[in-house]
Design a protein around this motif. Structure first.
Motif, short mmCIF file in Angstrom:
data_model
loop_
_atom_site.label_atom_id
_atom_site.label_comp_id
_atom_site.label_asym_id
_atom_site.label_seq_id
_atom_site.Cartn_x
_atom_site.Cartn_y
_atom_site.Cartn_z
N ALA B 25 -4.76 -14.82 27.59
CA ALA B 25 -5.03 -14.28 28.93
C ALA B 25 -3.73 -14.11 29.71
O ALA B 25 -3.55 -13.13 30.44
CB ALA B 25 -5.98 -15.22 29.68
N ALA B 26 -2.80 -15.06 29.53
CA ALA B 26 -1.53 -15.01 30.26
C ALA B 26 -0.74 -13.75 29.88
O ALA B 26 -0.23 -13.05 30.76
CB ALA B 26 -0.69 -16.26 29.98
N MET B 27 -0.65 -13.44 28.59
CA MET B 27 0.13 -12.29 28.18
C MET B 27 -0.56 -10.98 28.56
O MET B 27 0.10 -10.01 28.91
CB MET B 27 0.44 -12.34 26.69
N ARG B 28 -1.90 -10.96 28.51
CA ARG B 28 -2.62 -9.76 28.98
C ARG B 28 -2.29 -9.48 30.43
O ARG B 28 -1.99 -8.36 30.82
CB ARG B 28 -4.13 -9.99 28.86
N LYS B 29 -2.38 -10.54 31.24
CA LYS B 29 -2.16 -10.36 32.68
C LYS B 29 -0.69 -10.05 32.96
O LYS B 29 -0.38 -9.22 33.81
CB LYS B 29 -2.59 -11.63 33.42
N ALA B 30 0.21 -10.68 32.22
CA ALA B 30 1.65 -10.43 32.43
C ALA B 30 1.98 -8.97 32.09
O ALA B 30 2.76 -8.32 32.79
CB ALA B 30 2.48 -11.38 31.56
N VAL B 46 2.29 -17.03 36.62
CA VAL B 46 3.22 -18.13 36.88
C VAL B 46 2.45 -19.39 37.27
O VAL B 46 2.71 -20.48 36.77
CB VAL B 46 4.23 -17.73 37.99
N GLU B 47 1.47 -19.22 38.18
CA GLU B 47 0.65 -20.38 38.60
C GLU B 47 -0.08 -21.02 37.43
O GLU B 47 -0.10 -22.24 37.27
CB GLU B 47 -0.43 -19.93 39.59
N ARG B 48 -0.70 -20.18 36.62
CA ARG B 48 -1.56 -20.70 35.56
C ARG B 48 -0.80 -21.35 34.41
O ARG B 48 -1.38 -22.06 33.60
CB ARG B 48 -2.42 -19.56 34.99
N VAL B 50 1.11 -23.70 34.59
CA VAL B 50 1.00 -25.14 34.81
C VAL B 50 -0.19 -25.71 34.03
O VAL B 50 -0.11 -26.79 33.44
CB VAL B 50 0.83 -25.43 36.32
N GLU B 51 -1.29 -24.94 34.00
CA GLU B 51 -2.48 -25.42 33.28
C GLU B 51 -2.22 -25.49 31.78
O GLU B 51 -2.68 -26.41 31.09
CB GLU B 51 -3.67 -24.48 33.54
N ILE B 52 -1.48 -24.49 31.28
CA ILE B 52 -1.16 -24.50 29.84
C ILE B 52 -0.28 -25.70 29.50
O ILE B 52 -0.51 -26.40 28.50
CB ILE B 52 -0.50 -23.16 29.43
N ASN B 53 0.69 -25.97 30.36
CA ASN B 53 1.56 -27.13 30.13
C ASN B 53 0.76 -28.43 30.19
O ASN B 53 1.03 -29.37 29.44
CB ASN B 53 2.70 -27.17 31.16
N HIS B 54 -0.23 -28.44 31.06
CA HIS B 54 -1.07 -29.63 31.18
C HIS B 54 -1.89 -29.84 29.90
O HIS B 54 -2.01 -30.96 29.39
CB HIS B 54 -1.98 -29.48 32.40
N LEU B 55 -2.41 -28.75 29.35
CA LEU B 55 -3.15 -28.83 28.09
C LEU B 55 -2.25 -29.35 26.95
O LEU B 55 -2.68 -30.13 26.10
CB LEU B 55 -3.71 -27.46 27.70
N TYR B 56 -1.00 -28.89 26.97
CA TYR B 56 -0.03 -29.33 25.97
C TYR B 56 0.12 -30.85 26.00
O TYR B 56 0.08 -31.54 24.97
CB TYR B 56 1.30 -28.62 26.25
N ASP B 95 5.05 -19.82 28.08
CA ASP B 95 6.32 -19.63 28.79
C ASP B 95 6.79 -18.18 28.68
O ASP B 95 7.34 -17.62 29.64
CB ASP B 95 7.42 -20.51 28.19
N LEU B 96 6.61 -17.58 27.50
CA LEU B 96 7.09 -16.22 27.29
C LEU B 96 6.28 -15.23 28.12
O LEU B 96 6.85 -14.28 28.70
CB LEU B 96 7.07 -15.87 25.80
N ALA B 97 4.98 -15.46 28.23
CA ALA B 97 4.16 -14.63 29.12
C ALA B 97 4.67 -14.78 30.56
O ALA B 97 4.77 -13.81 31.32
CB ALA B 97 2.69 -15.03 29.02
N GLU B 98 5.01 -16.02 30.91
CA GLU B 98 5.55 -16.27 32.26
C GLU B 98 6.88 -15.52 32.46
O GLU B 98 7.14 -14.98 33.55
CB GLU B 98 5.75 -17.78 32.46
N HIS B 99 7.73 -15.48 31.42
CA HIS B 99 8.99 -14.73 31.54
C HIS B 99 8.72 -13.25 31.81
O HIS B 99 9.43 -12.62 32.60
CB HIS B 99 9.82 -14.84 30.26
N VAL B 100 7.72 -12.69 31.12
CA VAL B 100 7.37 -11.28 31.35
C VAL B 100 6.95 -11.10 32.81
O VAL B 100 7.41 -10.18 33.50
CB VAL B 100 6.24 -10.82 30.39
N ALA B 101 6.09 -12.01 33.27
CA ALA B 101 5.60 -11.91 34.66
C ALA B 101 6.77 -12.03 35.65
O ALA B 101 6.85 -11.28 36.63
CB ALA B 101 4.57 -13.00 34.92
#
Lengths: 214, 214
Positions: B25-30, B46-48, B50-56, B95-101
């Motif tokens: 979902a992150a890369m689609r949205k990014a 970027v906000e979300r 945090v949730e992925i890191n939390h799952l990690y 993180d990479l999706a976040e970099h695109v965003a």
């Protein structure tokens, strides 16, 4: 059993120290290949990355052995899981040194980096080298203070990357898109190398204090 | 005990599937943020993260719990260690999706990608999306064949990255160094995203066959 476990952990940290020394040597040689357009040095970095990957597998094997034979719990378990994370970061640092070497091979016999960018790459490589040295040190002898110093160095690396981009994006950049792209990617390789060193340091801190960092 | 262990593994793979869905979902949205210069979409990615890191962190916690309480050996132990590696790859994909965003945010309200690069980024994002979908599938239902398909997709991604660079480095590139650098870095984010999907797939194969891949 306790003594045996300690001996296993010592063996594990010995492997990590060897990995850290390897990725330090790799980035030194890759930088030298980059700044001097030295093909032999670049090829050596690519060859030797196989050894770093082999060490990574050895760490994983060792971690599984320890868990299976010693069934560690609590802080003991945390230590072996941290070793796994650290080895993954170090393996990636080796890959990044290899990327630097491959960039210089791709442009050989031309230098990948024009003269006016060499000072900033020299500085980035010096920061990377100090960080690899520090990570080797804290792996040999865990220290929260030593691990925290990595973050200070990382800030310097980020500043250098910003300075690099300022040059690449200046209106009078004379070298065209290819050299700008190489410069940006190379800058990123050093900056990522530093990030992974910081991550390894955070694992050491977590191990010592029991508190996750970052 | 055995039944309990299986239940724990199911719980672990449920967490990994949730992570994989999250990074898809992150890369689609990014990508949508990138191609439409959509600021809200970029900020959400970027906000979300945090949730992925939390799952990690949850996966890591769960792995430690399982090891401590069940003391798995042999293939059981391999499975929980593989889960750790997979979660690290998925976290990095986030993180990479976040970099695109973040790249699209940095250039907002201008689009980060000029019109003639949009088709290649659209294709790269489609490959990335299929790979994230496949990884979600093999995590829910492990399959060597499914994991191997990721490598075919990765070859397509590499070809697209080469096509992208060909445009960036063409003699008549009209957009200057900044847009070329953004294009190269963005290409790399998609390509790395694909690499981490392949790594996750290799862990699934290792888990099923007992043979390390790559």
């Amino acid at each position: 059993m306790r003594e045996e476990f300690q001996a296993e952990l010592t063996e594990l940290s010995r492997l990590l120290v060897t990995m850290a020394e390897g990725v330090r040597a790799a980035m030194r040689k890759a930088t030298s290949a980059l700044l001097k357009a030295d093909r032999d040095a670049a090829e050596l970095v690519v060859e030797r990355d196989v050894e770093i990957n082999h060490l990574y597998r050895q760490v994983e094997q060792k971690v599984c052995d320890i868990i299976a034979r010693q069934a560690p719990v609590a802080s003991d378990l945390r230590a072996v899981v941290a070793a796994l994370h650290i080895s993954a970061d170090l393996e990636r640092m080796g890959d990044l040194a290899e990327h630097v070497a491959k960039t210089s091979l791709r442009r050989h016999p031309s230098p990948a980096v024009p003269a006016e960018l060499r000072p900033v790459f020299k500085q980035m490589s010096e920061v990377a080298d100090r960080m690899a040295e520090k990570i080797t040190g804290v792996l040999a002898e865990p220290s929260v203070e030593g691990a925290k110093e990595l973050e200070t160095e990382d800030d310097i690396m980020d500043d250098l990357e910003r300075a690099l981009f300022k040059v690449l994006l200046s209106d009078d950049w004379p070298y065209g898109a290819e050299t700008a792209i190489d410069g940006a990617l190379l800058g990123r390789f050093y900056e990522r190398y530093a990030d992974h060193a910081v991550n390894s340091g955070q694992q050491v801190i977590y191990l010592i204090t029991g508190e996750p960092v970052g």
